[in-house]
Design an enzyme around this catalytic site. Structure first.
Site, PDB file in Angstrom:
ATOM      1  N   GLU A 120      -9.437   7.111  -0.463  1.00  0.00           N
ATOM      2  CA  GLU A 120      -9.730   5.634  -0.127  1.00  0.00           C
ATOM      3  C   GLU A 120      -8.892   5.472   1.248  1.00  0.00           C
ATOM      4  OE1 GLU A 120      -8.366   3.362  -3.606  1.00  0.00           O
ATOM      5  OE2 GLU A 120     -10.362   3.280  -4.088  1.00  0.00           O
ATOM      6  N   HIS A 243      -8.229  -7.919   0.663  1.00  0.00           N
ATOM      7  CA  HIS A 243      -8.918  -6.935   0.622  1.00  0.00           C
ATOM      8  C   HIS A 243     -10.250  -7.304   1.561  1.00  0.00           C
ATOM      9  CE1 HIS A 243     -11.885  -4.071  -0.867  1.00  0.00           C
ATOM     10  NE2 HIS A 243     -10.914  -3.556  -1.723  1.00  0.00           N
ATOM     11  N   ARG A 289      -6.395  -1.170   5.195  1.00  0.00           N
ATOM     12  CA  ARG A 289      -7.069  -2.688   4.884  1.00  0.00           C
ATOM     13  C   ARG A 289      -6.777  -3.711   5.762  1.00  0.00           C
ATOM     14  NH1 ARG A 289      -6.470  -2.501  -1.755  1.00  0.00           N
ATOM     15  NH2 ARG A 289      -8.107  -1.057  -2.182  1.00  0.00           N
ATOM     16  N   HIS A 350      -5.845 -10.372  -2.047  1.00  0.00           N
ATOM     17  CA  HIS A 350      -6.094  -9.304  -2.941  1.00  0.00           C
ATOM     18  C   HIS A 350      -4.824  -8.831  -3.734  1.00  0.00           C
ATOM     19  CE1 HIS A 350      -8.235  -5.893  -4.871  1.00  0.00           C
ATOM     20  NE2 HIS A 350      -7.353  -4.973  -4.345  1.00  0.00           N
ATOM     21  N   ARG A 385       0.492  -2.096   1.422  1.00  0.00           N
ATOM     22  CA  ARG A 385       0.103  -1.319   0.058  1.00  0.00           C
ATOM     23  C   ARG A 385      -1.138  -0.447   0.371  1.00  0.00           C
ATOM     24  NH1 ARG A 385      -3.364  -1.711  -4.807  1.00  0.00           N
ATOM     25  NH2 ARG A 385      -4.516  -2.901  -3.516  1.00  0.00           N
ATOM     26  N   SER A 390      -0.966   0.844  -6.663  1.00  0.00           N
ATOM     27  CA  SER A 390      -0.274  -0.320  -7.302  1.00  0.00           C
ATOM     28  C   SER A 390      -0.385   0.001  -8.898  1.00  0.00           C
ATOM     29  CB  SER A 390      -0.758  -1.522  -7.058  1.00  0.00           C
ATOM     30  OG  SER A 390      -2.160  -1.370  -6.767  1.00  0.00           O
TER      31      SER A 390
HETATM   32  C1  LIG Z   1     -10.376  -6.662  -8.006  1.00  0.00           C
HETATM   33  C2  LIG Z   1      -9.291  -5.856  -8.189  1.00  0.00           C
HETATM   34  C3  LIG Z   1      -9.429  -4.425  -7.846  1.00  0.00           C
HETATM   35  C4  LIG Z   1      -8.142  -3.777  -7.618  1.00  0.00           C
HETATM   36  N1  LIG Z   1      -8.318  -2.411  -7.785  1.00  0.00           N
HETATM   37  C5  LIG Z   1      -7.054  -1.558  -7.763  1.00  0.00           C
HETATM   38  C6  LIG Z   1      -7.249  -0.020  -7.980  1.00  0.00           C
HETATM   39  O1  LIG Z   1      -8.413   0.713  -7.745  1.00  0.00           O
HETATM   40  N2  LIG Z   1      -6.052   0.815  -7.879  1.00  0.00           N
HETATM   41  C7  LIG Z   1      -4.754   0.166  -8.026  1.00  0.00           C
HETATM   42  O2  LIG Z   1      -3.941   0.889  -8.013  1.00  0.00           O
HETATM   43  N3  LIG Z   1      -4.812  -1.048  -7.835  1.00  0.00           N
HETATM   44  C8  LIG Z   1      -5.982  -1.952  -7.936  1.00  0.00           C
HETATM   45  N4  LIG Z   1      -5.647  -3.446  -7.821  1.00  0.00           N
HETATM   46  C9  LIG Z   1      -4.373  -3.873  -8.069  1.00  0.00           C
HETATM   47  C10 LIG Z   1      -3.989  -3.658  -9.256  1.00  0.00           C
HETATM   48  O3  LIG Z   1      -5.096  -3.903 -10.402  1.00  0.00           O
HETATM   49  C11 LIG Z   1      -2.779  -4.695  -9.777  1.00  0.00           C
HETATM   50  O4  LIG Z   1      -1.899  -4.610  -9.085  1.00  0.00           O
HETATM   51  C12 LIG Z   1      -2.248  -4.495 -11.181  1.00  0.00           C
HETATM   52  O5  LIG Z   1      -3.344  -4.209 -12.032  1.00  0.00           O
HETATM   53  C13 LIG Z   1      -1.322  -5.358 -11.720  1.00  0.00           C
HETATM   54  O6  LIG Z   1      -1.026  -4.983 -12.952  1.00  0.00           O
HETATM   55  P1  LIG Z   1       0.330  -5.893 -13.410  1.00  0.00           P
HETATM   56  O7  LIG Z   1       0.289  -5.106 -15.042  1.00  0.00           O
HETATM   57  O8  LIG Z   1       1.132  -6.050 -12.578  1.00  0.00           O
HETATM   58  O9  LIG Z   1      -0.414  -7.466 -13.576  1.00  0.00           O
HETATM   59  P2  LIG Z   1      -1.849  -7.979 -14.302  1.00  0.00           P
HETATM   60  O10 LIG Z   1      -2.606  -6.818 -14.617  1.00  0.00           O
HETATM   61  O11 LIG Z   1      -2.441  -8.937 -13.340  1.00  0.00           O
HETATM   62  O12 LIG Z   1      -1.286  -8.654 -15.584  1.00  0.00           O
HETATM   63  C14 LIG Z   1      -0.599  -9.812 -15.583  1.00  0.00           C
HETATM   64  C15 LIG Z   1      -0.462 -10.286 -16.983  1.00  0.00           C
HETATM   65  O13 LIG Z   1       0.738 -11.356 -17.016  1.00  0.00           O
HETATM   66  C16 LIG Z   1       0.162 -12.473 -17.823  1.00  0.00           C
HETATM   67  N5  LIG Z   1       0.828 -13.707 -17.229  1.00  0.00           N
HETATM   68  C17 LIG Z   1       1.081 -14.262 -15.968  1.00  0.00           C
HETATM   69  N6  LIG Z   1       1.747 -15.079 -15.650  1.00  0.00           N
HETATM   70  C18 LIG Z   1       2.151 -15.573 -17.286  1.00  0.00           C
HETATM   71  C19 LIG Z   1       2.971 -16.468 -17.781  1.00  0.00           C
HETATM   72  N7  LIG Z   1       3.651 -17.568 -17.118  1.00  0.00           N
HETATM   73  N8  LIG Z   1       3.076 -16.321 -19.169  1.00  0.00           N
HETATM   74  C20 LIG Z   1       2.423 -15.247 -19.878  1.00  0.00           C
HETATM   75  N9  LIG Z   1       1.774 -14.486 -19.353  1.00  0.00           N
HETATM   76  C21 LIG Z   1       1.673 -14.393 -18.133  1.00  0.00           C
HETATM   77  C22 LIG Z   1      -1.332 -12.586 -17.576  1.00  0.00           C
HETATM   78  O14 LIG Z   1      -1.898 -13.227 -18.148  1.00  0.00           O
HETATM   79  C23 LIG Z   1      -1.715 -11.104 -17.553  1.00  0.00           C
HETATM   80  O15 LIG Z   1      -1.799 -10.558 -18.889  1.00  0.00           O
HETATM   81  C24 LIG Z   1      -6.750  -4.348  -7.842  1.00  0.00           C
HETATM   82  C25 LIG Z   1      -6.796  -5.591  -8.028  1.00  0.00           C
HETATM   83  C26 LIG Z   1      -7.981  -6.318  -8.031  1.00  0.00           C
HETATM   84  C27 LIG Z   1      -7.725  -7.797  -8.455  1.00  0.00           C
END
Ligand SMILES: Cc1cc2nc3c(=O)[nH]c(=O)nc-3n(C[C@H](O)[C@H](O)[C@H](O)COP(=O)(O)OP(=O)(O)OC[C@H]3O[C@@H](n4cnc5c(N)ncnc54)[C@H](O)[C@@H]3O)c2cc1C
Length: 542
Positions: A120, A243, A289, A350, A385, A390
């Site tokens: 990537e 993105h 990006r 993104h 990033r 991530s």
């Molecule tokens: C379309 C897309 C493609 C991506 N592709 C990649 C990739 O290929 N590789 C990579 O490394 N990264 C990628 N990323 C980035 C990566 O997916 C995210 O940075 C990562 O998944 C974040 O994980 P997280 O556990 O921090 O948060 P999330 O997976 O967003 O989870 C957050 C959680 O917190 C909960 N929440 C939020 N606020 C509250 C609240 N007040 N009370 C209770 N619950 C709450 C939500 O409901 C959810 O369950 C991508 C992101 C997107 C959107």
């Protein structure tokens, strides 16, 4: 109505890659309460397509992964944090495999090794583990199954955290320590007290603050806003990654076309079919990006067109369907056959590079409060990033945070009395329209004035508007019963304010932050933007 006081050793707020990993790593030693404001799996993790970076190819090295990450970060990555993350990548990929995740493999006897690694933007080698083009789904659903099956983990879906409860808020002297959180149960609209010895924020990013985003509706920066209100420092909020390629179709809500499609030879084209990326960067489509997003933004503004195109139709149909089954199927739903035609694309918000300041163990400024995943600022990403770092950050920091928490297993809890949520002065809203109007206004204002290309005038305009919105939303919050939408709006305006203040204070262009009035990168400004809340008390991090 009786207000519940719910107790556990550990309260995890958020069920994405970070929250699920934390839960699984701690559950054999602690009782866990994991809350999620939507259904458990809904969050950015579920939608991640590309994959997870980790050195595995014979010609790759840890130093090369470190160097690429630091190059992408435009001078602001913390080298110690980068090394720490990269060095722990392989064991975390293995942990995922042990949990049952099936990464795409090479054909047997391939000289390239067992797993198919993709490449990537920003990566100088193939080093991205993936499960076809739906890596996040594989991670989220596999870990979700294990969490739901674990007897020590209690999951509360459709529960949204309102605010953190700290000793400082209760008027107790000494080091500020987190005691739990107020949580709104969306089933009965009641706010309960969740008390825990350790509170972990894993609430994801804040890209929903922008009108166009690749993120699901959950990405409203709740963790960042809650931690800020509780007294934590927040850093580098001006660096929001856009993105470059989201599907442009009126019916496609935030569907991303993974960077891996460019990694496998996809070309960006203008409406007349000509390529343009080589005018902007020698790496063309594989430039980082921010460069690609700005180039598209520039071409769209120059030509006055609604979108550009991403074309992989020169590859065989078999190759395309094998490597990108999800994108192929999703585009077909909108009448676009990517094996024969180019995909219309636009940039969209993104990834939130900034967030709650933490150390190498996810520890925040408040004792017993940890932040892991996109909500946190660890120093890994710097001003930009690199793709696929991530999910890796979620895993590595969930591992290090859980290690530190396990070491404090014998720490006694505090027996402070926590008052019930006070609803005596609020009523049901008679003006829901205010919430919806302000949601739209914040997101459009951020897109227009604090987006891919900024200027002093636009930032000043946004500052005046956000001040007014803050007042209106505070007043509304003080008068009406809380709802999911109101809580998210209250958090969005805090996040918007933090982004604007950070963007104004950075008087240069660097990484993801581009200001027309300061187009150059200034060596003397090579430092993080750290915002300190008024109630910042205990300085835990050095
Ligand atoms: C379309 C897309 C493609 C991506 N592709 C990649 C990739 O290929 N590789 C990579 O490394 N990264 C990628 N990323 C980035 C990566 O997916 C995210 O940075 C990562 O998944 C974040 O994980 P997280 O556990 O921090 O948060 P999330 O997976 O967003 O989870 C957050 C959680 O917190 C909960 N929440 C939020 N606020 C509250 C609240 N007040 N009370 C209770 N619950 C709450 C939500 O409901 C959810 O369950 C991508 C992101 C997107 C959107």
């Amino acid at each position: 109505m009786t207000v519940k006081q719910i107790e556990s050793d550990v309260l995890i707020i958020g069920g994405g890659a970070a929250g699920l990993t934390l839960a699984l790593k701690l559950a054999n030693n602690f009782s866990i309460r994991l809350i999620s404001k939507s259904i458990l799996r809904e969050g950015s993790t579920l939608y991640a397509q590309g994959g997870i970076a980790a050195v595995n190819a014979p010609d790759d090295s840890l130093n090369s992964h470190i160097e690429d990450t630091i190059n992408a970060g435009s001078g602001l990555c913390d080298p110690a944090v980068v090394r720490f993350t990269v060095e722990h990548a392989a064991e975390n990929i293995q942990w995922l495999i042990d949990q049952g995740i099936t990464f795409t493999r090479n054909t047997s006897n391939s000289p390239l090794g067992k797993y198919h690694l993709t490449r990537e933007g920003g990566h100088s080698h193939r080093r991205v583990f993936h499960a076809t083009d739906a890596t996040g789904k594989a991670v989220e659903t596999t870990l979700e199954q294990r969490v739901l099956a674990h007897p020590q983990i209690q999951v509360d879906e459709q529960h949204i955290a309102v605010d953190l409860i700290t000793t400082q808020k209760l008027g107790q002297p000494g080091n500020n320590r987190c005691l739990g959180a107020y949580i709104l149960d969306q089933g009965n609209n009641q706010v309960d007290v969740y008390r825990a010895r350790f509170v972990l924020l894993s609430t994801g990013g804040a890209s929903k603050v922008y009108l166009y985003t690749s993120n699901p509706d959950t990405a409203t920066g709740d963790g960042i806003a809650m931690a800020w209100r509780a007294g934590c420092r927040v850093a580098n909020m001006e660096f929001n990654q856009f993105h470059p390629t989201c599907l442009y179709h009126p019916k496609a809500k935030s569907f991303l076309i993974t960077e891996a499609l460019r990694g496998e030879g996809g070309k960006l084209r203008l409406p007349d079919g000509s390529r343009f990326m080589d005018h902007y960067d020698e790496r063309a489509e594989l430039a980082p990006r921010d460069i690609v997003a700005r180039a598209i933004d520039h071409e769209m503004k120059r030509l006055g067109c609604d979108n550009v195109f991403l074309d992989i139709s020169h590859k065989s149909a078999d190759f395309i369907v094998r490597h990108f089954p999800t994108i192929h199927a999703r585009c077909l739903e909108f009448g676009i056959d990517i094996t024969r035609e180019a995909i219309p694309v636009v940039p969209a918000a993104h990834y939130t590079c900034g967030g709650i300041m933490t150390d190498l163990h996810g520890q925040t400024d408040i004792a017993n409060l940890y932040a892991v995943g996109e909500t946190a600022f660890t120093g890994l990403h710097g001003a930009n990033r690199m793709a696929s770092n991530s999910l890796l950050e979620c895993l590595v920091f969930a591992q290090s945070a859980s290690k530190q928490i396990l070491e404090q297993q014998d720490q006694p809890s505090i027996n402070a009395e926590i008052p019930a949520w006070d609803e005596s002065r609020v009523t049901d809203s008679d003006e829901e329209i205010v919430v919806h109007h302000n949601w739209d206004e914040i997101r459009r204002m951020m897109w227009d004035y604090v987006g891919i290309v900024r200027s002093n005038k636009r930032l000043q305009r946004s500052q005046r508007r956000v001040e007014m919105l803050k007042l209106e939303i505070d007043e509304y919050y003080g008068n009406f019963r809380v709802t999911n939408d109101l809580l998210e709006l209250r958090n969005l305006v805090v996040v918007a304010d933090l982004i604007i203040r950070s963007a104004i204070s950075r008087k240069e262009s660097r990484g993801l932050h581009y200001n027309l009035d300061y187009p150059k990168t200034e060596t003397q400004l090579q430092k993080n933007t750290i915002l300190v809340p008024e109630n910042f008390a205990a300085k835990k991090l050095e």
